[in-house]
Write a protein that holds these residues in place. Structure first.
Motif, PDB file in Angstrom:
ATOM      1  N   PHE A 143       0.821  -1.212   0.000  1.00  0.00           N
ATOM      2  CA  PHE A 143       0.000   0.000   0.000  1.00  0.00           C
ATOM      3  C   PHE A 143       0.856   1.263   0.000  1.00  0.00           C
ATOM      4  O   PHE A 143       0.363   2.347  -0.308  1.00  0.00           O
ATOM      5  N   GLY A 144       2.119   1.126   0.370  1.00  0.00           N
ATOM      6  CA  GLY A 144       3.024   2.278   0.377  1.00  0.00           C
ATOM      7  C   GLY A 144       2.724   3.277   1.467  1.00  0.00           C
ATOM      8  O   GLY A 144       3.049   4.467   1.325  1.00  0.00           O
ATOM      9  N   ARG A 145       2.119   2.819   2.546  1.00  0.00           N
ATOM     10  CA  ARG A 145       1.764   3.709   3.653  1.00  0.00           C
ATOM     11  C   ARG A 145       1.447   2.883   4.881  1.00  0.00           C
ATOM     12  O   ARG A 145       1.185   1.676   4.774  1.00  0.00           O
ATOM     13  N   PRO A 146       1.427   3.512   6.062  1.00  0.00           N
ATOM     14  CA  PRO A 146       1.000   2.789   7.264  1.00  0.00           C
ATOM     15  C   PRO A 146      -0.482   2.436   7.163  1.00  0.00           C
ATOM     16  O   PRO A 146      -1.274   3.172   6.563  1.00  0.00           O
ATOM     17  N   LEU A 147      -0.875   1.328   7.731  1.00  0.00           N
ATOM     18  CA  LEU A 147      -2.272   0.917   7.717  1.00  0.00           C
ATOM     19  C   LEU A 147      -3.077   1.709   8.735  1.00  0.00           C
ATOM     20  O   LEU A 147      -2.571   2.087   9.796  1.00  0.00           O
ATOM     21  N   SER A 148      -4.329   1.953   8.407  1.00  0.00           N
ATOM     22  CA  SER A 148      -5.214   2.649   9.332  1.00  0.00           C
ATOM     23  C   SER A 148      -5.651   1.698  10.431  1.00  0.00           C
ATOM     24  O   SER A 148      -5.550   0.472  10.289  1.00  0.00           O
ATOM     25  N   PRO A 149      -6.156   2.221  11.546  1.00  0.00           N
ATOM     26  CA  PRO A 149      -6.649   1.337  12.612  1.00  0.00           C
ATOM     27  C   PRO A 149      -7.716   0.366  12.119  1.00  0.00           C
ATOM     28  O   PRO A 149      -7.738  -0.806  12.528  1.00  0.00           O
ATOM     29  N   MET A 150      -8.599   0.825  11.237  1.00  0.00           N
ATOM     30  CA  MET A 150      -9.641  -0.054  10.723  1.00  0.00           C
ATOM     31  C   MET A 150      -9.044  -1.157   9.852  1.00  0.00           C
ATOM     32  O   MET A 150      -9.495  -2.316   9.903  1.00  0.00           O
ATOM     33  N   GLU A 151      -8.027  -0.835   9.080  1.00  0.00           N
ATOM     34  CA  GLU A 151      -7.375  -1.844   8.247  1.00  0.00           C
ATOM     35  C   GLU A 151      -6.647  -2.874   9.111  1.00  0.00           C
ATOM     36  O   GLU A 151      -6.655  -4.067   8.807  1.00  0.00           O
ATOM     37  N   CYS A 152      -6.024  -2.393  10.179  1.00  0.00           N
ATOM     38  CA  CYS A 152      -5.364  -3.321  11.107  1.00  0.00           C
ATOM     39  C   CYS A 152      -6.386  -4.262  11.742  1.00  0.00           C
ATOM     40  O   CYS A 152      -6.132  -5.464  11.914  1.00  0.00           O
ATOM     41  N   GLU A 153      -7.540  -3.711  12.067  1.00  0.00           N
ATOM     42  CA  GLU A 153      -8.596  -4.527  12.665  1.00  0.00           C
ATOM     43  C   GLU A 153      -9.097  -5.572  11.668  1.00  0.00           C
ATOM     44  O   GLU A 153      -9.384  -6.711  12.042  1.00  0.00           O
ATOM     45  N   THR A 154      -9.185  -5.182  10.397  1.00  0.00           N
ATOM     46  CA  THR A 154      -9.622  -6.131   9.359  1.00  0.00           C
ATOM     47  C   THR A 154      -8.626  -7.271   9.215  1.00  0.00           C
ATOM     48  O   THR A 154      -9.006  -8.447   9.096  1.00  0.00           O
ATOM     49  N   LEU A 155      -7.338  -6.947   9.225  1.00  0.00           N
ATOM     50  CA  LEU A 155      -6.308  -7.987   9.156  1.00  0.00           C
ATOM     51  C   LEU A 155      -6.446  -8.965  10.309  1.00  0.00           C
ATOM     52  O   LEU A 155      -6.355 -10.182  10.128  1.00  0.00           O
ATOM     53  N   THR A 156      -6.642  -8.421  11.494  1.00  0.00           N
ATOM     54  CA  THR A 156      -6.803  -9.265  12.675  1.00  0.00           C
ATOM     55  C   THR A 156      -8.038 -10.148  12.546  1.00  0.00           C
ATOM     56  O   THR A 156      -8.025 -11.319  12.922  1.00  0.00           O
ATOM     57  N   GLN A 157      -9.113  -9.591  12.004  1.00  0.00           N
ATOM     58  CA  GLN A 157     -10.347 -10.355  11.830  1.00  0.00           C
ATOM     59  C   GLN A 157     -10.139 -11.502  10.855  1.00  0.00           C
ATOM     60  O   GLN A 157     -10.636 -12.618  11.081  1.00  0.00           O
ATOM     61  N   TRP A 158      -9.397 -11.255   9.778  1.00  0.00           N
ATOM     62  CA  TRP A 158      -9.146 -12.326   8.811  1.00  0.00           C
ATOM     63  C   TRP A 158      -8.440 -13.508   9.472  1.00  0.00           C
ATOM     64  O   TRP A 158      -8.737 -14.660   9.175  1.00  0.00           O
ATOM     65  N   LEU A 159      -7.518 -13.215  10.354  1.00  0.00           N
ATOM     66  CA  LEU A 159      -6.766 -14.274  11.013  1.00  0.00           C
ATOM     67  C   LEU A 159      -7.553 -14.921  12.146  1.00  0.00           C
ATOM     68  O   LEU A 159      -7.666 -16.146  12.222  1.00  0.00           O
ATOM     69  N   ASP A 160      -8.088 -14.095  13.043  1.00  0.00           N
ATOM     70  CA  ASP A 160      -8.684 -14.612  14.274  1.00  0.00           C
ATOM     71  C   ASP A 160     -10.114 -15.104  14.106  1.00  0.00           C
ATOM     72  O   ASP A 160     -10.482 -16.150  14.654  1.00  0.00           O
ATOM     73  N   GLU A 161     -10.931 -14.357  13.386  1.00  0.00           N
ATOM     74  CA  GLU A 161     -12.350 -14.697  13.284  1.00  0.00           C
ATOM     75  C   GLU A 161     -12.654 -15.534  12.046  1.00  0.00           C
ATOM     76  O   GLU A 161     -13.329 -16.557  12.120  1.00  0.00           O
ATOM     77  N   ASP A 162     -12.148 -15.085  10.897  1.00  0.00           N
ATOM     78  CA  ASP A 162     -12.424 -15.808   9.657  1.00  0.00           C
ATOM     79  C   ASP A 162     -11.523 -17.023   9.476  1.00  0.00           C
ATOM     80  O   ASP A 162     -11.793 -17.879   8.628  1.00  0.00           O
ATOM     81  N   LYS A 163     -10.434 -17.082  10.250  1.00  0.00           N
ATOM     82  CA  LYS A 163      -9.510 -18.224  10.226  1.00  0.00           C
ATOM     83  C   LYS A 163      -8.847 -18.429   8.861  1.00  0.00           C
ATOM     84  O   LYS A 163      -8.568 -19.550   8.462  1.00  0.00           O
ATOM     85  N   HIS A 164      -8.587 -17.315   8.145  1.00  0.00           N
ATOM     86  CA  HIS A 164      -7.821 -17.421   6.913  1.00  0.00           C
ATOM     87  C   HIS A 164      -6.345 -17.594   7.286  1.00  0.00           C
ATOM     88  O   HIS A 164      -5.853 -16.964   8.220  1.00  0.00           O
ATOM     89  N   SER A 165      -5.653 -18.421   6.546  1.00  0.00           N
ATOM     90  CA  SER A 165      -4.231 -18.627   6.825  1.00  0.00           C
ATOM     91  C   SER A 165      -3.417 -17.459   6.285  1.00  0.00           C
ATOM     92  O   SER A 165      -3.848 -16.746   5.368  1.00  0.00           O
ATOM     93  N   GLU A 166      -2.227 -17.288   6.852  1.00  0.00           N
ATOM     94  CA  GLU A 166      -1.338 -16.211   6.393  1.00  0.00           C
ATOM     95  C   GLU A 166      -1.006 -16.350   4.906  1.00  0.00           C
ATOM     96  O   GLU A 166      -1.097 -15.363   4.160  1.00  0.00           O
ATOM     97  N   PRO A 167      -0.626 -17.549   4.413  1.00  0.00           N
ATOM     98  CA  PRO A 167      -0.313 -17.670   2.986  1.00  0.00           C
ATOM     99  C   PRO A 167      -1.482 -17.303   2.082  1.00  0.00           C
ATOM    100  O   PRO A 167      -1.299 -16.708   1.025  1.00  0.00           O
TER     101      PRO A 167
END
Length: 240
Positions: A143-167
């Protein structure tokens, strides 16, 4: 119980006897303490006798009536519990000088607590922490920039809640870059499409997309989170 009681009255009488609560640790720790199911059941019966029936020193015969074990087996369990420090026999003298005995299960509860506290504290999962760190770095670089708090929360949701793998998340990021639609909204659509079709690895996603390309069609997906449709094609990011 009076045999002349109506079924309703008899049931009410049973309900009035209340219930017993036992510590969860009793069920999670007894094996670590080297106790058998029979010994644990004996301890539970003794607790019921004391708490609900005011019988702090039940006889072997009383215990045998309620358990699928012989009197000799119950005696052997009692001796092993006393020798193992799980059970003690206490004596008391009332005001009239009459001696009485009672079983005390406090040592058992103390050993349960000690066993629980003796467990190794859970160490942070370094692999999970590394996955978070890697994803944040990859996304910020693309993205060429720091992530916003909402974007960070979305990343966390993908891992913790949706259980998507890192790869798989990284693969979805690469796909979005290739399609020229670099946004969390579009990446979320890709992940949702893969999840609905039980795609779990980048290799499976490549094969999944290849079948569609061979049919000469593009992917379409409706994201319940947005109620909008979009079309996207897939890039072989496994080799690219």
């Amino acid at each position: 119980m009076d045999r002349k009681m109506s079924p309703h009255s008899a049931l009410v009488h049973l309900l009035q006897q209340g219930s017993m609560s036992f510590p969860v640790m009793l069920f999670t720790e007894y094996k670590r303490l080297g106790l058998t199911e029979g010994q644990v059941m004996l301890l539970l019966q003794m607790m019921v006798f004391e708490e609900k029936e005011e019988t702090p020193f039940p006889t072997v015969s009383q215990l045998e009536e309620r358990m699928d074990a012989s009197g000799d087996q119950i005696m052997a369990w009692l001796q092993s519990l006393v020798q193992g420090g799980f059970l003690t026999i206490e004596e008391s003298v009332n005001e009239e000088g009459i001696r009485s005995e009672r079983y005390c299960t406090a040592p058992f509860l103390q050993q349960l607590a000690a066993s629980y506290l003796d467990r190794d504290p859970e160490e942070p999962d370094e692999s999970v922490e590394k996955a978070y760190e890697n994803l944040f770095q990859r996304f910020e670089r693309e993205f060429g920039r720091p992530l916003s708090p909402m974007e960070c929360e979305t990343l966390t949701q993908w891992l913790d809640e949706d259980k998507h793998s890192e790869p798989l998340i990284i693969s979805a990021l690469r796909e979005a870059v290739f399609c020229g639609k670099l946004s969390f909204r579009y990446i979320d659509r890709i992940l949702l499409e893969w999840q609905q079709n039980e795609i779990q690895t980048p290799e499976e996603a490549v094969e999944y997309s290849r079948k569609f390309r061979n049919k000469g069609i593009l992917y379409q997906t409706r994201n319940p989170r947005e109620e909008t449709e979009d079309t996207f094609s897939f890039y072989n990011w496994v080799k690219g």
